[in-house]
Design an enzyme around this catalytic site. Structure first.
Site, PDB file in Angstrom:
ATOM      1  N   CYS A 111       0.744  -1.308  -0.166  1.00  7.25           N
ATOM      2  CA  CYS A 111      -0.142   0.022   0.052  1.00  7.25           C
ATOM      3  C   CYS A 111       0.759   1.353  -0.035  1.00  7.25           C
ATOM      4  O   CYS A 111       0.322   2.445  -0.154  1.00  7.25           O
ATOM      5  CB  CYS A 111      -1.039  -0.196   1.291  1.00  7.25           C
ATOM      6  SG  CYS A 111      -1.952  -1.245   1.182  1.00  7.25           S
ATOM      7  N   HIS A 249      -2.789   7.318   4.061  1.00  9.54           N
ATOM      8  CA  HIS A 249      -3.390   6.047   3.317  1.00  9.54           C
ATOM      9  C   HIS A 249      -4.826   5.965   3.514  1.00  9.54           C
ATOM     10  O   HIS A 249      -5.212   6.054   4.773  1.00  9.54           O
ATOM     11  CB  HIS A 249      -2.355   4.835   3.830  1.00  9.54           C
ATOM     12  CG  HIS A 249      -2.913   3.815   3.222  1.00  9.54           C
ATOM     13  ND1 HIS A 249      -3.115   3.552   1.815  1.00  9.54           N
ATOM     14  CD2 HIS A 249      -3.004   2.551   3.936  1.00  9.54           C
ATOM     15  CE1 HIS A 249      -3.641   2.183   1.989  1.00  9.54           C
ATOM     16  NE2 HIS A 249      -3.493   1.581   2.844  1.00  9.54           N
ATOM     17  N   ASN A 279     -10.042   0.610   0.351  1.00 10.05           N
ATOM     18  CA  ASN A 279      -8.621   0.627   0.235  1.00 10.05           C
ATOM     19  C   ASN A 279      -8.133   0.061  -1.011  1.00 10.05           C
ATOM     20  O   ASN A 279      -8.063  -1.041  -1.576  1.00 10.05           O
ATOM     21  CB  ASN A 279      -8.244  -0.329   1.352  1.00 10.05           C
ATOM     22  CG  ASN A 279      -6.616  -0.268   1.428  1.00 10.05           C
ATOM     23  OD1 ASN A 279      -5.979   0.187   0.474  1.00 10.05           O
ATOM     24  ND2 ASN A 279      -5.989  -1.200   2.340  1.00 10.05           N
TER      25      ASN A 279
HETATM   26  O1  UT7 Z   1      -3.635  -1.361   4.056  1.00  9.25           O
HETATM   27  C1  UT7 Z   1      -3.235  -2.397   4.769  1.00  9.25           C
HETATM   28  C2  UT7 Z   1      -4.502  -3.395   4.541  1.00  9.25           C
HETATM   29  N1  UT7 Z   1      -4.731  -3.700   5.954  1.00  9.25           N
HETATM   30  C3  UT7 Z   1      -5.966  -3.117   6.644  1.00  9.25           C
HETATM   31  O2  UT7 Z   1      -6.152  -1.872   6.373  1.00  9.25           O
HETATM   32  C4  UT7 Z   1      -6.473  -3.788   8.035  1.00  9.25           C
HETATM   33  C5  UT7 Z   1      -6.729  -2.878   9.239  1.00  9.25           C
HETATM   34  N2  UT7 Z   1      -7.460  -3.355   9.880  1.00  9.25           N
HETATM   35  C6  UT7 Z   1      -8.758  -3.086   9.969  1.00  9.25           C
HETATM   36  O3  UT7 Z   1      -9.219  -2.093   9.029  1.00  9.25           O
HETATM   37  C7  UT7 Z   1      -9.702  -3.416  11.047  1.00  9.25           C
HETATM   38  O4  UT7 Z   1      -8.953  -4.459  11.871  1.00  9.25           O
HETATM   39  C8  UT7 Z   1     -10.810  -4.567  10.312  1.00  9.25           C
HETATM   40  C9  UT7 Z   1     -11.551  -3.730   9.528  1.00  9.25           C
HETATM   41  C10 UT7 Z   1     -10.204  -5.475   9.256  1.00  9.25           C
HETATM   42  C11 UT7 Z   1     -11.522  -5.361  11.261  1.00  9.25           C
HETATM   43  O5  UT7 Z   1     -12.140  -4.488  12.381  1.00  9.25           O
HETATM   44  P1  UT7 Z   1     -11.890  -5.117  14.092  1.00  9.25           P
HETATM   45  O6  UT7 Z   1     -12.873  -3.795  14.717  1.00  9.25           O
HETATM   46  O7  UT7 Z   1     -10.532  -5.012  14.287  1.00  9.25           O
HETATM   47  O8  UT7 Z   1     -12.864  -6.164  13.853  1.00  9.25           O
HETATM   48  P2  UT7 Z   1     -12.437  -7.736  14.376  1.00  9.25           P
HETATM   49  O9  UT7 Z   1     -11.378  -8.053  13.428  1.00  9.25           O
HETATM   50  O10 UT7 Z   1     -11.851  -7.693  15.702  1.00  9.25           O
HETATM   51  O11 UT7 Z   1     -13.499  -8.638  13.881  1.00  9.25           O
HETATM   52  C12 UT7 Z   1     -14.729  -8.539  14.906  1.00  9.25           C
HETATM   53  C13 UT7 Z   1     -15.838  -9.376  14.220  1.00  9.25           C
HETATM   54  C14 UT7 Z   1     -15.376 -10.945  14.235  1.00  9.25           C
HETATM   55  O12 UT7 Z   1     -16.233 -11.643  14.538  1.00  9.25           O
HETATM   56  P3  UT7 Z   1     -16.327 -12.166  16.227  1.00  9.25           P
HETATM   57  O13 UT7 Z   1     -14.710 -13.236  16.235  1.00  9.25           O
HETATM   58  O14 UT7 Z   1     -16.207 -11.096  17.107  1.00  9.25           O
HETATM   59  O15 UT7 Z   1     -17.478 -13.084  16.386  1.00  9.25           O
HETATM   60  C15 UT7 Z   1     -15.256 -11.069  12.502  1.00  9.25           C
HETATM   61  O16 UT7 Z   1     -15.392 -12.378  12.407  1.00  9.25           O
HETATM   62  O17 UT7 Z   1     -16.396  -9.120  13.081  1.00  9.25           O
HETATM   63  C16 UT7 Z   1     -16.381 -10.334  12.325  1.00  9.25           C
HETATM   64  N3  UT7 Z   1     -16.196  -9.785  10.727  1.00  9.25           N
HETATM   65  C17 UT7 Z   1     -17.333  -9.470   9.967  1.00  9.25           C
HETATM   66  N4  UT7 Z   1     -18.637  -9.351  10.181  1.00  9.25           N
HETATM   67  C18 UT7 Z   1     -19.162  -8.927   9.258  1.00  9.25           C
HETATM   68  C19 UT7 Z   1     -15.093  -9.793  10.172  1.00  9.25           C
HETATM   69  N5  UT7 Z   1     -15.319  -9.302   8.897  1.00  9.25           N
HETATM   70  C20 UT7 Z   1     -16.631  -9.185   8.978  1.00  9.25           C
HETATM   71  C21 UT7 Z   1     -17.559  -8.746   7.575  1.00  9.25           C
HETATM   72  N6  UT7 Z   1     -18.755  -8.553   7.766  1.00  9.25           N
HETATM   73  N7  UT7 Z   1     -17.070  -8.290   6.410  1.00  9.25           N
END
Ligand code: UT7
Length: 318
Positions: A111, A249, A279
């Protein structure tokens, strides 16, 4: 002293829109989850290859600069989703533009690729190797997406933008950068299925699988971008209060807000378009910069701060 001033800019966003509601038709996700966790409402999906998008962005940037393709001395292409393994993406763009006098190189730092490409072109202009450069950040992530994986499929989109840089004696353009790589987070984002590791026929080359630890990337991204931003400003005797516009970014609205908060930069001095494009990896910063220019939010003499992070985990601030 020679500097490299920005004299042209252009973007190309594919017209096809993939909304959160569209994603919810084939993934176990919802518009509400995606908006509240990421700020993203929709993203673009390319119907062409990367070279086609880059040609449009580059021709716009060259037209703005009043430069003919034949005058371009260097093409630096920041991307992780190049059309071919070889030859490189920059030479593909050079070919369609007819920029036959140019050298052509790619930069892949995920990125952050556009900003690392800008650093590369800036250095080659400032040391007199070339007098101008076309710097491009573009991605067709949709071709490498694992569309079964909701953890990543909702986050990314396609797009491209380009800048023209030209040598000048005035102290303008890229005034400083801090580059680094938090290799302790290298395993937090891996796209499996592309590369020589997968070319032994026992595995499925081209069928991608994303290893992705979102919360780990989130933590390291905020820390890396904020630290790099403070360091690059301090190196010039500046503070975040001097910054006219933060053009970060665009991976997640919450990451942008956390970085702005750490820098005490108010929301009205941060440019955000992640809600429309998701992104776009290497394309996020140049597309944001072009749109900030189009909206009149960047004036001659404005001081911009551009922090970014990507797989590696590479980080930087310009
Ligand atoms: O440019 C480099 C690329 N990488 C990034 O930008 C990633 C940076 N990270 C993030 O943006 C965030 O960590 C995310 C948006 C990926 C995730 O947000 P979060 O607040 O950290 O959520 P989480 O990973 O803790 O997930 C929370 C829950 C999980 O369920 P459980 O385990 O709490 O039951 C996930 O399975 O949300 C679930 N989940 C979803 N639910 C609905 C993950 N993806 C989705 C989805 N829809 N698309």
């Amino acid at each position: 002293m020679t500097y490299a001033v920005v004299t042209g800019w252009g973007k190309c966003l594919p017209p096809s829109i993939l909304s959160n509601a569209d994603l919810a038709t084939f993934l176990d996700t919802s518009d509400e989850w995606i908006r509240t966790r990421t700020g993203i409402a929709e993203r673009r999906i390319a119907h062409t290859g990367l070279t086609d998008m880059a040609e449009v962005a580059a021709r716009r940037a060259l037209a703005a600069a009043g430069m003919a393709p034949s005058q371009v001395e260097l093409v630096v292409f920041g991307t992780t989703s190049f059309d071919d393994q070889a030859p490189n993406q920059a030479s593909g763009l050079q070919q369609v533009l007819g920029a036959t006098a140019a050298a052509a190189m790619d930069v892949n730092t995920a990125c952050t690729s556009f900003l690392y490409a800008w650093s590369t072109a800036n250095a080659l202009i400032r040391t007199g190797v070339v007098k101008n450069a076309l710097v491009v950040g573009g991605e067709v992530i949709s071709r490498f997406m694992d569309w079964r994986n909701r953890n990543v499929a909702v986050l990314f989109g396609d797009g491209c933008a380009a800048l023209v840089l030209e040598a000048t004696d005035r102290e303008e353009g890229l005034l400083g950068e801090k580059l680094g790589c938090d290799v302790g987070g290298r395993d937090a984002l891996v796209i499996r299925g592309m590369g020589s590791r997968y070319a032994d026929f026992s595995r499925r080359m081209g069928v991608t699988e994303w290893v992705f630890d979102g919360p780990e990337i989130f933590r390291r991204a905020v820390a890396g971008m904020a630290r790099a931003a403070h360091e690059v400003l301090a190196a010039r005797g500046l503070t975040p209060a001097d910054v006219d516009l933060l053009v970060p970014h665009q991976a997640n609205l919450r990451i942008i807000e956390a970085v702005a908060q750490k820098l005490s930069i108010p929301a009205e001095r941060a440019f955000v378009n992640v809600q429309r494009y998701g992104n776009m990896s290497a394309a996020t910063v140049p597309v944001a910069l072009v749109e900030a220019l189009e909206e009149g939010r960047v004036r001659p003499g404005s001081l911009l701060l551009m922090p970014a992070f990507g797989a590696g985990l590479t980080w930087c601030a310009h």
